[in-house]
Structure formats: structure tokens, C-alpha cells
Enzyme design. Sequence first.
Site, PDB file in Angstrom:
ATOM      1  N   LYS A 147     -18.181 -28.106  10.979  1.00 39.68           N
ATOM      2  CA  LYS A 147     -18.526 -29.359  11.859  1.00 39.68           C
ATOM      3  C   LYS A 147     -19.081 -30.281  10.917  1.00 39.68           C
ATOM      4  O   LYS A 147     -19.031 -31.419  10.999  1.00 39.68           O
ATOM      5  CB  LYS A 147     -19.443 -28.786  12.879  1.00 39.68           C
ATOM      6  CG  LYS A 147     -18.921 -28.282  14.135  1.00 39.68           C
ATOM      7  CD  LYS A 147     -20.132 -28.208  15.069  1.00 39.68           C
ATOM      8  CE  LYS A 147     -19.654 -26.977  16.130  1.00 39.68           C
ATOM      9  NZ  LYS A 147     -18.889 -27.573  17.491  1.00 39.68           N
ATOM     10  N   LYS A 189     -26.816 -27.756  15.602  1.00 39.12           N
ATOM     11  CA  LYS A 189     -25.512 -26.968  16.040  1.00 39.12           C
ATOM     12  C   LYS A 189     -25.042 -26.173  14.942  1.00 39.12           C
ATOM     13  O   LYS A 189     -25.189 -26.586  13.648  1.00 39.12           O
ATOM     14  CB  LYS A 189     -24.567 -28.099  16.093  1.00 39.12           C
ATOM     15  CG  LYS A 189     -24.135 -28.961  17.498  1.00 39.12           C
ATOM     16  CD  LYS A 189     -22.987 -29.884  17.430  1.00 39.12           C
ATOM     17  CE  LYS A 189     -22.806 -30.938  18.384  1.00 39.12           C
ATOM     18  NZ  LYS A 189     -21.977 -31.737  17.983  1.00 39.12           N
ATOM     19  N   GLY A 195     -17.521 -23.285  21.698  1.00 36.94           N
ATOM     20  CA  GLY A 195     -17.839 -22.828  23.162  1.00 36.94           C
ATOM     21  C   GLY A 195     -19.110 -23.120  23.244  1.00 36.94           C
ATOM     22  O   GLY A 195     -19.765 -22.334  24.362  1.00 36.94           O
ATOM     23  N   GLY A 196     -19.946 -24.139  22.786  1.00 31.19           N
ATOM     24  CA  GLY A 196     -20.981 -24.299  23.414  1.00 31.19           C
ATOM     25  C   GLY A 196     -22.209 -23.177  22.609  1.00 31.19           C
ATOM     26  O   GLY A 196     -23.383 -23.350  22.789  1.00 31.19           O
ATOM     27  N   HIS A 266     -23.198 -26.407  27.713  1.00 28.81           N
ATOM     28  CA  HIS A 266     -22.340 -27.070  26.930  1.00 28.81           C
ATOM     29  C   HIS A 266     -20.754 -26.608  27.162  1.00 28.81           C
ATOM     30  O   HIS A 266     -20.237 -26.769  26.233  1.00 28.81           O
ATOM     31  CB  HIS A 266     -22.800 -26.911  25.751  1.00 28.81           C
ATOM     32  CG  HIS A 266     -24.194 -27.297  25.514  1.00 28.81           C
ATOM     33  ND1 HIS A 266     -24.466 -28.905  25.505  1.00 28.81           N
ATOM     34  CD2 HIS A 266     -25.320 -26.959  24.832  1.00 28.81           C
ATOM     35  CE1 HIS A 266     -25.849 -29.178  25.251  1.00 28.81           C
ATOM     36  NE2 HIS A 266     -26.332 -27.907  24.755  1.00 28.81           N
ATOM     37  N   GLU A 306     -12.364 -34.334  19.526  1.00 28.65           N
ATOM     38  CA  GLU A 306     -13.276 -34.671  20.644  1.00 28.65           C
ATOM     39  C   GLU A 306     -14.345 -35.790  20.215  1.00 28.65           C
ATOM     40  O   GLU A 306     -14.934 -35.566  19.038  1.00 28.65           O
ATOM     41  CB  GLU A 306     -14.358 -33.291  20.787  1.00 28.65           C
ATOM     42  CG  GLU A 306     -13.373 -32.220  21.140  1.00 28.65           C
ATOM     43  CD  GLU A 306     -14.246 -30.905  21.462  1.00 28.65           C
ATOM     44  OE1 GLU A 306     -13.881 -30.129  22.654  1.00 28.65           O
ATOM     45  OE2 GLU A 306     -15.346 -30.811  20.967  1.00 28.65           O
ATOM     46  N   ARG A 324      -6.454 -25.965  17.666  1.00 30.82           N
ATOM     47  CA  ARG A 324      -5.731 -25.049  18.475  1.00 30.82           C
ATOM     48  C   ARG A 324      -5.177 -25.892  19.727  1.00 30.82           C
ATOM     49  O   ARG A 324      -5.692 -26.882  20.197  1.00 30.82           O
ATOM     50  CB  ARG A 324      -6.453 -23.909  18.787  1.00 30.82           C
ATOM     51  CG  ARG A 324      -7.686 -24.348  19.344  1.00 30.82           C
ATOM     52  CD  ARG A 324      -8.592 -23.446  20.071  1.00 30.82           C
ATOM     53  NE  ARG A 324     -10.269 -23.697  19.775  1.00 30.82           N
ATOM     54  CZ  ARG A 324     -10.842 -24.200  20.852  1.00 30.82           C
ATOM     55  NH1 ARG A 324      -9.890 -24.735  21.990  1.00 30.82           N
ATOM     56  NH2 ARG A 324     -11.918 -24.658  21.136  1.00 30.82           N
TER      57      ARG A 324
HETATM   58  P1  ADP Z   1     -18.583 -26.770  20.809  1.00 29.01           P
HETATM   59  O1  ADP Z   1     -17.654 -26.662  19.488  1.00 29.01           O
HETATM   60  O2  ADP Z   1     -19.539 -25.514  20.768  1.00 29.01           O
HETATM   61  O3  ADP Z   1     -17.902 -26.773  22.133  1.00 29.01           O
HETATM   62  P2  ADP Z   1     -19.283 -29.204  20.617  1.00 29.01           P
HETATM   63  O4  ADP Z   1     -19.628 -29.975  19.436  1.00 29.01           O
HETATM   64  O5  ADP Z   1     -17.708 -29.693  21.065  1.00 29.01           O
HETATM   65  O6  ADP Z   1     -19.484 -27.761  20.515  1.00 29.01           O
HETATM   66  O7  ADP Z   1     -20.155 -30.015  21.753  1.00 29.01           O
HETATM   67  C1  ADP Z   1     -19.997 -29.326  23.189  1.00 29.01           C
HETATM   68  C2  ADP Z   1     -20.829 -30.069  23.938  1.00 29.01           C
HETATM   69  O8  ADP Z   1     -21.960 -30.351  23.516  1.00 29.01           O
HETATM   70  C3  ADP Z   1     -20.354 -31.752  24.050  1.00 29.01           C
HETATM   71  O9  ADP Z   1     -19.338 -31.783  25.169  1.00 29.01           O
HETATM   72  C4  ADP Z   1     -21.368 -32.504  24.619  1.00 29.01           C
HETATM   73  O10 ADP Z   1     -21.643 -31.953  25.991  1.00 29.01           O
HETATM   74  C5  ADP Z   1     -22.549 -31.819  23.803  1.00 29.01           C
HETATM   75  N1  ADP Z   1     -23.092 -32.406  22.700  1.00 29.01           N
HETATM   76  C6  ADP Z   1     -22.336 -32.026  21.468  1.00 29.01           C
HETATM   77  N2  ADP Z   1     -23.010 -33.000  20.447  1.00 29.01           N
HETATM   78  C7  ADP Z   1     -23.834 -33.769  21.400  1.00 29.01           C
HETATM   79  C8  ADP Z   1     -24.606 -34.737  20.821  1.00 29.01           C
HETATM   80  N3  ADP Z   1     -25.138 -35.119  19.804  1.00 29.01           N
HETATM   81  N4  ADP Z   1     -25.661 -35.350  21.948  1.00 29.01           N
HETATM   82  C9  ADP Z   1     -25.542 -34.949  23.222  1.00 29.01           C
HETATM   83  N5  ADP Z   1     -24.754 -33.897  23.571  1.00 29.01           N
HETATM   84  C10 ADP Z   1     -23.786 -33.352  22.514  1.00 29.01           C
END
Ligand code: ADP
Length: 722
Positions: A147, A189, A195-196, A266, A306, A324
Site C-alpha cells: 500500500k 493500515k 479484506g479490511g 471495512h 480503489e 486480481r
Molecule cells: P483492504 O485492502 O483491507 O480492503 P482498503 O485500503 O481497500 O483495505 O480499505 C478498505 C475500506 O476501509 C475502504 O473501502 C474504506 O471504507 C475504508 N478506508 C480506507 N481508507 C480510508 C480512509 N483514509 N478514510 C476513511 N476510510 C477509509
Amino acid sequence: MLVRHGTRRSHAVTYHLLRPRHNSTNATRAQNVRPLESILIANRGEIAIRVNKTAAQHGIRTTTLYTDPDAAAQHAHSSPRSFNLGPTAAYLDQAKILRLAKDHACQAIHPGYGFLSENAEFARKCAEAGITFIGPPPNAIEDMGDKARSKEIMTAAGVLCVPGYHGSDQSPDKLADEAEKIGYPVLIKAVRGGGGKGMRIVQNANEFQDMLDSARSEARNSFGNDEVLVEKYITTPRHIEVQVFADKYGNSLALGERDCSIQRRHQKILEESPAPELDDSIRKDLWAKARAAAEAVNYEGAGTVEFIFDNDTGKFYFMEMNTRLQVEHPVTEMVTGLDLVHWQIMVAEGRRLPLTQDQVEEQIKSRGHAIEARIYAENPDKGFIPDSGKLSHVRLPATSEDIRIDTGFVEGDTVSSHYDPMIAKLIVRGESREDAVRKLAVALEEYEVAGPVTNIDFLKRCCVSKDFAEGRVETGYIPKHHDELFAKRVPTPEVLIEAAVASLIRASRDVTGEQALTSTRTNGFSWLAPQGSLQQRTFHFRADDDEPQPGTSPTIYEVQVQQLSVGRYYALCQGSAYEIASTYDADLKTYTTYFPHTRHTSRIIMTDSSEPGVPGTAQIHLFTPQGSFRLQSATPAWIAKALGTSEKANSLLSPMPCKILRVDVKPGDKVKKDQTLLVIESMKMETVIRSPGEGLVVKRIVHGQGEVVGSGVELVEFEEVE
Ligand code: ADP
């Protein structure tokens, strides 16, 4: 040339649309095409079945894999050949998977999603072994799989990223300093996350250290790497992502966007395309930025870029790229009429993308709106914790061109606690968003699952939630609409009486055998006539989600029934008396009850005790005109427990099968309400178990760190409350 099969309506375009032309022309030879005739699918469940379906449609021989717990799973039976990988975690066993592919002359491996799908090392090993990895090149996976690195690349490519710290100094002090600079609230993060998982919102500096520890520990367990980044937490965001595709010749396409804002933990549960209420210029800008992302890393195949869209400012930021095919790809298939798995195969074979961006846009314009609902074995009322167990009853809505179900389970299968608890994806298409939402609501009404607790009723409430229906979505939708989405439904007298009649019949059947049910038959129905039950019986029920907690008692419903003659009963419920007639249709498992004021037809599924150590408890799942209800029928011992008069009322039980990661208290500790007692892990997800009350004193830790326990097992015993 595009050939449209099917009816005159454009959305009837089928998967044949992009069938490869097997008689290779000079043009295709110039592309260095290597047709694939045999693919190994290195995944499980619905995605394995879904990949298999496309491969079979194109005459490609498939091989599937399974593990010991998955030996009876549907996907293992969906292909002509299937091999056992062995233990639960073996879907990650790169060496074994590669060896099987070689031994059985598979030219390519489709990794599905999850497992090895974003593993650059595996993609590299495939190449070394002369096997085509159906996915992007290893370098693109590496660049985008991190990331922090992906944000650097995107910033260089001129795409805005959420303000944050993505650096290599991982000391807690540095991270806390950066969080302070960014300004709270911030989001931690895991850089390798997905997957949140490994993600924590931090509201203020006091919480930072705890949240960092827990994000790191989850990241270590899930991804074997605990590096994190810290970024600004956007308070009213939408999750909007763009499906991209690229071929080996530098061509890239955006196949529209998906809004995946309805999330819990998430993680997405409802996904739709196009994104509602989105300005067209922003939409086109998102597509352009997504293509720029793909091009920046020389992408090939299917990917998803995303973005997080800030509802307050109208700005959007790059979040990450998933290298993917995604769980929610069918939404895009429904609004484009394309088969994305087929496109993945074509790109892997070395073919060019068969459409231009203009053609894709034309196609999308005519195909309306699609929504996907993910059906999970999980309990929304308990913080969406995963559930598992045998699917004792499954009834699906009728599928059509506009209603698609992707699933890896049928009735009788077991949802294993070893893997992701998603049971199915229900995808619908409508001429407009309104039409699609309405169709989804109806399809969910028809979707019946008994056995593990599912989120189906929760999804139904989302569909009729006003803001959702009107397209006002955001990632905080579920907590913000909590009261509306989690409203408890109380079983009506009709439902309770039907549960009592079914219980009466079942009790007499247990004594006298099946025939007792069928004393007279008319038109295939049975008038319900349990033998020897003319005396009055009293039944007690409680709603399944109304669980006994230390110090509180659930509502117990009492129903008295007495059989008057064949098929006729007298029932007393909540102070009202009813004379009713009941019929049973054994084929449909439905009971039809004629009350003085209405006819009520319900499907009633009864399963035996699911509460350990409490004999005689039956679970009754009723699919009724008033919605679905899960009731527990109670024995006297159970009532004592429910009312907190038995010794177990001082115990804290495990909410699901799990492993105990950490115990934070010891005997003699006096704990505050919501204080962390222990941390458990189930399906790779950590859950903190907190104290249910103020001032409770720990008497005994029944199971310690590292132990694996089933559901409903006593974890902590407290001293008697005075
Ligand atoms: P993963 O790879 O674990 O799915 P993501 O980076 O895609 O993680 O983020 C998953 C979710 O988390 C997003 O869809 C959003 O709802 C929330 N999210 C991610 N980054 C932010 C942020 N900076 N502020 C608020 N919500 C966030």
C-alpha cells in the site's frame, strides 16, 4: 465483429459475445497467441466454480483442488479432475500446487481471489515452471501489493493519494508523531493488508498505541508482515473502484466503476454499478485515473483501482490497486455484458483486448444498473461475527438473465469455520437503480437459509432503508443507520402459534413415527393429526438473537395448544385464544394455518439442539409472510438458565469456534464494563471479548492462550454477583 445472441434487448447479450475465434488469423498470430487448453484452478468455493464454468464454455479442460475439510465441497466436484492438497492451509502450498500442475500437464493456473492470487513469488515460480499465471506480471503485483509503494507510484503518476505517512521508519514514536501531524482521526493500515484486516481507526492520541498493537498483531497473523502506514481518516467517504483490464500490448480499458460503500468491518457487503449520484465528469476522471494506474505499472489482465471519495469535498483519492479479479466482478459483468474470466484467459493467451473504450461505454449505457449482495454465514446482531455449520435448508430465488447466484454451497453442505464464511453472491440487474434495488429486495425475500445464522435479513433491511434506496451511500452507512438496520422484530402470535403447532407435531412424530402426520390426505396436503396429543401442551420460545446475558433475562413467549380433531387446534397466545386449522405440505415443507382472520403459509425448518449441554432445545427457523424468524424452543432447564438462575449465568461463553490469542485478566481481577478480557481469532479475524458488566470479579480463566475452543464454551467464570 461482435455477435449478439439472445433477444432484441441489449442486456440479453450473453457470454458468447466474446468467444475467441479459433481459426487464428495473421493478426492473432502476430500477437503471439498461445491458446490455453488446460487450466488448474488454485482456489475454492464459488470462484473456483465460476472460473470452471467459463473455462468449460470455451472447451478448456479444468482441474480443481481441495483440502481435507473441503473434500465434499461443491467446487471439488465441478471439474473432471480434482486433487487433494491435504491440510486446511494447503491452498497456499505453492510447491504442491505447482507440482500438481506440472504432473497433470496444466498449461495455466487461475488463482481466483484471496490465497495466492496476489502473491508475486508464486506468479514468478509459475513463470519459471513454464506455467501461465492468469494474472498480472509479478512486478505489477509487487508494486501494487504494497500500500505504501503503490501510493508513491500513483503520486508520481499525478494521482492524488490520501494524506499520510507511508515511510519505512516503523517505530511507534515516529508513527504517533506522524499521526499527530496528519491530525486525528487517523487510520492505521497494514501495508500488506487486504479484506479490511490490519486496519484500525484511531480517534485520538491516547488510543494510538493500543490500536497500533492490535493492527500489527492482526497483520502479522494474516499477512506475515506487520508494517503499517498512517493516513487521514476521511469521515464521510464513499468507496468507489474502477474495474480495469490491460493486455500485453499496452492497451488498457476501464470497464466502469463500482460503488462498494455499504461495508461492515471495512468489508463490502453490497456493491453496485454504476455508482449512484455521481457526477459524470467525476466518473470519467475516475476511469482515466484508474487507467493511468494500470499503465504506470505495466499492468496485464484484470485489476481494480480503489478510490476513496470524500463526500464532504467531492474530491477523490487513490486508495490501492487490487491485482486480481474481485469478489464483486459479477456486478461489472452484468452492466457490461462481458465475461471477465474469459477476458483474463484471453489476455493470458496473449490476445488483444477485444473492445475500445468507446465501445465499452456504449455497452454500459444500455445495460442499466446492477447490485451484488454478499450472503454470509455471520451474525449481524453480534458485530457480524462469522458463523459456521450445516446448511440444513437452502432455497434460492429463481435465477434469470437479470438474477444471478454464484455459490459454492448447496443444502446439506457445511460452512466450515476454517475458511471465509461467504455462502453466496446474489447479483441482480435492473433497467434503473430503483428497479435493481426492488428486484434485489424481492430476491432476498425468496432466499431461505436455515442452519448457520446469515445476514440475509440484514441485507433485506438495507434494501428498504430510505437513504440506501435513494442512493445516499457512504462507508459509515451501517453504524449511522444502526437503529433502523438493527431493529428487533418481535414474533407475532401467528408465528408463535405456527411454531407451537409444528413443535407439537414433531414431538408426536418422535414418539409415533412419520405416519402419525398423515391420517387424512387431500390434494397432496396432510391435515395435521398427531396421535395421542389431545391433551393440552405448553411451549416456550425465545427469539434466537435474544440471548441470556449475565444479569438480564430474554423474553420468553408461552403458547398453549390443544388438538381438537384431525387438523384442528385451539391455541392460546399472549392472552388471545384462536381456533385454527393447519395443513402440511411435505414436499414444500410448508405449514398453512387458517386463523379466524387470515391464512398464513410458512416454511418451518426444525433442527436439534445447538446449545451444548442443554438437551431438548430445538431451533425453529420460520420463513413466514412476516419475514423470517429464528426461535429456540425451551425446556424447563433452559428457562432456568435463561432467567439467570443457573450457575452458568456467571460465565462468559465463546461466541464462535475460535483460538484464544491472548488473555488480559487473571483470577481475582475486578473488571470495568467493556474492559478487554481476552482476544480471540476466528477465520483469521481478531475479536476482542470485553467485560459484559461493571465490577465483575474474575474467578477462573477456563481456557488459556493458544487453546482452540468450540462455540458456546465457557471462557471466563466470574464470582457470584451480590
Ligand atoms: P483492504 O485492502 O483491507 O480492503 P482498503 O485500503 O481497500 O483495505 O480499505 C478498505 C475500506 O476501509 C475502504 O473501502 C474504506 O471504507 C475504508 N478506508 C480506507 N481508507 C480510508 C480512509 N483514509 N478514510 C476513511 N476510510 C477509509
